[in-house]
Design an enzyme around this catalytic site. Structure first.
Site, mmCIF file in Angstrom:
data_model
loop_
_atom_site.group_PDB
_atom_site.id
_atom_site.type_symbol
_atom_site.label_atom_id
_atom_site.label_comp_id
_atom_site.label_asym_id
_atom_site.label_seq_id
_atom_site.Cartn_x
_atom_site.Cartn_y
_atom_site.Cartn_z
ATOM 1 N N HIS A 69 -6.355 -18.120 10.001
ATOM 2 C CA HIS A 69 -6.617 -19.516 9.643
ATOM 3 C C HIS A 69 -8.115 -19.721 9.481
ATOM 4 O O HIS A 69 -8.900 -18.802 9.708
ATOM 5 C CB HIS A 69 -5.997 -20.481 10.654
ATOM 6 C CG HIS A 69 -6.540 -20.394 12.047
ATOM 7 N ND1 HIS A 69 -6.386 -19.279 12.842
ATOM 8 C CD2 HIS A 69 -7.229 -21.299 12.806
ATOM 9 C CE1 HIS A 69 -6.946 -19.498 14.029
ATOM 10 N NE2 HIS A 69 -7.461 -20.716 14.022
ATOM 11 N N HIS A 71 -10.472 -21.742 10.950
ATOM 12 C CA HIS A 71 -11.414 -22.185 11.975
ATOM 13 C C HIS A 71 -12.586 -21.211 12.125
ATOM 14 O O HIS A 71 -12.406 -19.991 12.059
ATOM 15 C CB HIS A 71 -10.709 -22.386 13.315
ATOM 16 C CG HIS A 71 -9.904 -23.652 13.375
ATOM 17 N ND1 HIS A 71 -8.953 -23.888 14.332
ATOM 18 C CD2 HIS A 71 -9.923 -24.762 12.589
ATOM 19 C CE1 HIS A 71 -8.413 -25.082 14.135
ATOM 20 N NE2 HIS A 71 -8.982 -25.629 13.087
ATOM 21 N N ASP A 73 -14.265 -20.048 14.511
ATOM 22 C CA ASP A 73 -14.244 -18.999 15.531
ATOM 23 C C ASP A 73 -13.248 -17.878 15.187
ATOM 24 O O ASP A 73 -13.045 -16.964 15.994
ATOM 25 C CB ASP A 73 -13.940 -19.580 16.915
ATOM 26 C CG ASP A 73 -12.581 -20.245 17.023
ATOM 27 O OD1 ASP A 73 -12.126 -20.824 16.023
ATOM 28 O OD2 ASP A 73 -11.966 -20.179 18.111
ATOM 29 N N HIS A 74 -12.679 -17.933 13.973
ATOM 30 C CA HIS A 74 -11.838 -16.846 13.477
ATOM 31 C C HIS A 74 -12.360 -16.293 12.155
ATOM 32 O O HIS A 74 -11.868 -15.263 11.685
ATOM 33 C CB HIS A 74 -10.395 -17.327 13.302
ATOM 34 C CG HIS A 74 -9.724 -17.624 14.604
ATOM 35 N ND1 HIS A 74 -8.767 -16.808 15.177
ATOM 36 C CD2 HIS A 74 -9.890 -18.663 15.473
ATOM 37 C CE1 HIS A 74 -8.377 -17.324 16.331
ATOM 38 N NE2 HIS A 74 -9.042 -18.449 16.527
ATOM 39 N N HIS A 127 -0.952 -25.441 14.322
ATOM 40 C CA HIS A 127 -2.345 -25.497 14.779
ATOM 41 C C HIS A 127 -3.227 -25.980 13.630
ATOM 42 O O HIS A 127 -4.052 -26.876 13.786
ATOM 43 C CB HIS A 127 -2.758 -24.110 15.255
ATOM 44 C CG HIS A 127 -4.171 -24.031 15.763
ATOM 45 N ND1 HIS A 127 -4.587 -24.679 16.893
ATOM 46 C CD2 HIS A 127 -5.254 -23.355 15.277
ATOM 47 C CE1 HIS A 127 -5.866 -24.421 17.100
ATOM 48 N NE2 HIS A 127 -6.298 -23.629 16.130
ATOM 49 N N ASP A 146 -3.938 -18.504 16.501
ATOM 50 C CA ASP A 146 -3.849 -19.593 17.466
ATOM 51 C C ASP A 146 -2.510 -20.321 17.397
ATOM 52 O O ASP A 146 -2.408 -21.494 17.766
ATOM 53 C CB ASP A 146 -4.985 -20.593 17.243
ATOM 54 C CG ASP A 146 -6.339 -20.054 17.696
ATOM 55 O OD1 ASP A 146 -6.389 -18.913 18.197
ATOM 56 O OD2 ASP A 146 -7.345 -20.763 17.518
ATOM 57 N N HIS A 184 -7.079 -15.610 21.595
ATOM 58 C CA HIS A 184 -7.943 -15.980 22.722
ATOM 59 C C HIS A 184 -7.416 -15.418 24.042
ATOM 60 O O HIS A 184 -6.209 -15.192 24.200
ATOM 61 C CB HIS A 184 -8.026 -17.502 22.859
ATOM 62 C CG HIS A 184 -8.733 -18.183 21.742
ATOM 63 N ND1 HIS A 184 -10.076 -18.461 21.754
ATOM 64 C CD2 HIS A 184 -8.267 -18.651 20.546
ATOM 65 C CE1 HIS A 184 -10.422 -19.074 20.627
ATOM 66 N NE2 HIS A 184 -9.338 -19.196 19.878
#
Length: 269
Positions: A69, A71, A73-74, A127, A146, A184
């Site tokens: 996805h 985001h 942090d990915h 998400h 996530d 995570h």
């Protein structure tokens, strides 16, 4: 706390070699290497540095960057890794406009060859609206980003409880021995919440103790198996009579309603 891959070793499933790469505070990227073809990829690189270090340690270059996805942090490492290795970025067609540097957009159900390994794309929104998971049937591995966490699931930033429950149900339909690689290291906090939701779940109690021991040693709790998740993850167990009793969810309520109640409780925790 320094997070270390399990036993500091390469996780091998058939010809696909999987390295867990800790990033940022609690993110995991995954380095994938198909030994038959020499193809190497990374799933959800939140930062380039740890991935470059892992590649150097293995003496590998990078062929593909796979994003579940959009985001940051990915995807935060996409640009630097793509430039350094001339790697191709692979991501969801449903969200291609938000995947940095995307070259190949894959649709739900599509089979794509990662070297000699078949990878199936599974749309798993909830998400985010365009979230996908990557399933390697031959290697018994699924990368869930996530959507599905170890003893948990992602927050509903862009989707509805119904969407997330359908996504989790899709993942729950995979074989029980499928290894779950999530985005995570949330397992300990997830387990603490899960115990409050289903306190009489003996398998969950046992797993909670295992998780605490691993974290005290600074070890990763990933991967889990789908079978373990179905026994201990409250977000896959809205049908549980014990869970419904604790959450005061009526017996005749739908699984979606029960799931929504659990998700709302976790948001407040």
């Amino acid at each position: 706390m320094q997070i270390e891959p399990i036993s500091n070793t390469v996780l091998m499933q058939s010809a696909l070699q999987i390295d867990l790469v800790p990033c940022l505070v609690d993110n995991y990227a995954y380095l994938l290497h198909d030994s038959a073809s020499g193809v190497t990829g990374v799933v959800d690189p939140s930062a380039a540095g740890p991935v470059i270090d892992a590649l150097n340690k293995r003496g590998l270059s990078l062929t593909y960057i796979l994003n579940t996805h959009h985001h940051w942090d990915h995807t935060g490492g996409n640009a630097e890794l793509k430039k350094k290795y001339n790697a191709k970025v692979v991501g969801p067609r449903a969200d291609e406009e938000r995947i940095p540097g995307i070259d190949l957009a894959l649709r739900d159900g599509q089979i794509w060859m990662f070297g000699e390994q078949e990878m199936q794309v599974l749309d798993t929104p909830g998400h985010t609206r365009g979230h996908v998971s990557f399933y390697f049937k031959q290697s018994k591995a699924v990368f869930t980003g996530d959507t599905l966490f170890s003893i948990g699931c992602g927050r509903l930033f862009e989707g509805s409880p119904e969407q997330m429950w359908m996504s989790l149900s899709k993942l729950a339909g995979l074989p029980d021995d499928t290894l779950v690689y999530c985005g995570h290291e949330y397992t300990l906090s997830n387990a603490k919440f899960a115990i409050t939701v289903e306190p009489e779940n003996k398998r969950l109690k046992s797993r909670f103790e295992q998780v605490k021991e691993l974290r005290q040693k600074g070890l990763a709790t990933i991967p889990s198996t789908l079978g373990e998740e179905k026994e201990t993850n409250p977000f896959l167990r809205p049908f549980s009579a014990g869970l419904r009793k604790t959450m005061k969810v009526p017996a005749d309520a739908s699984d979606i309603q029960a799931f929504a109640a659990v998700r709302a409780a976790k948001d407040r925790a």
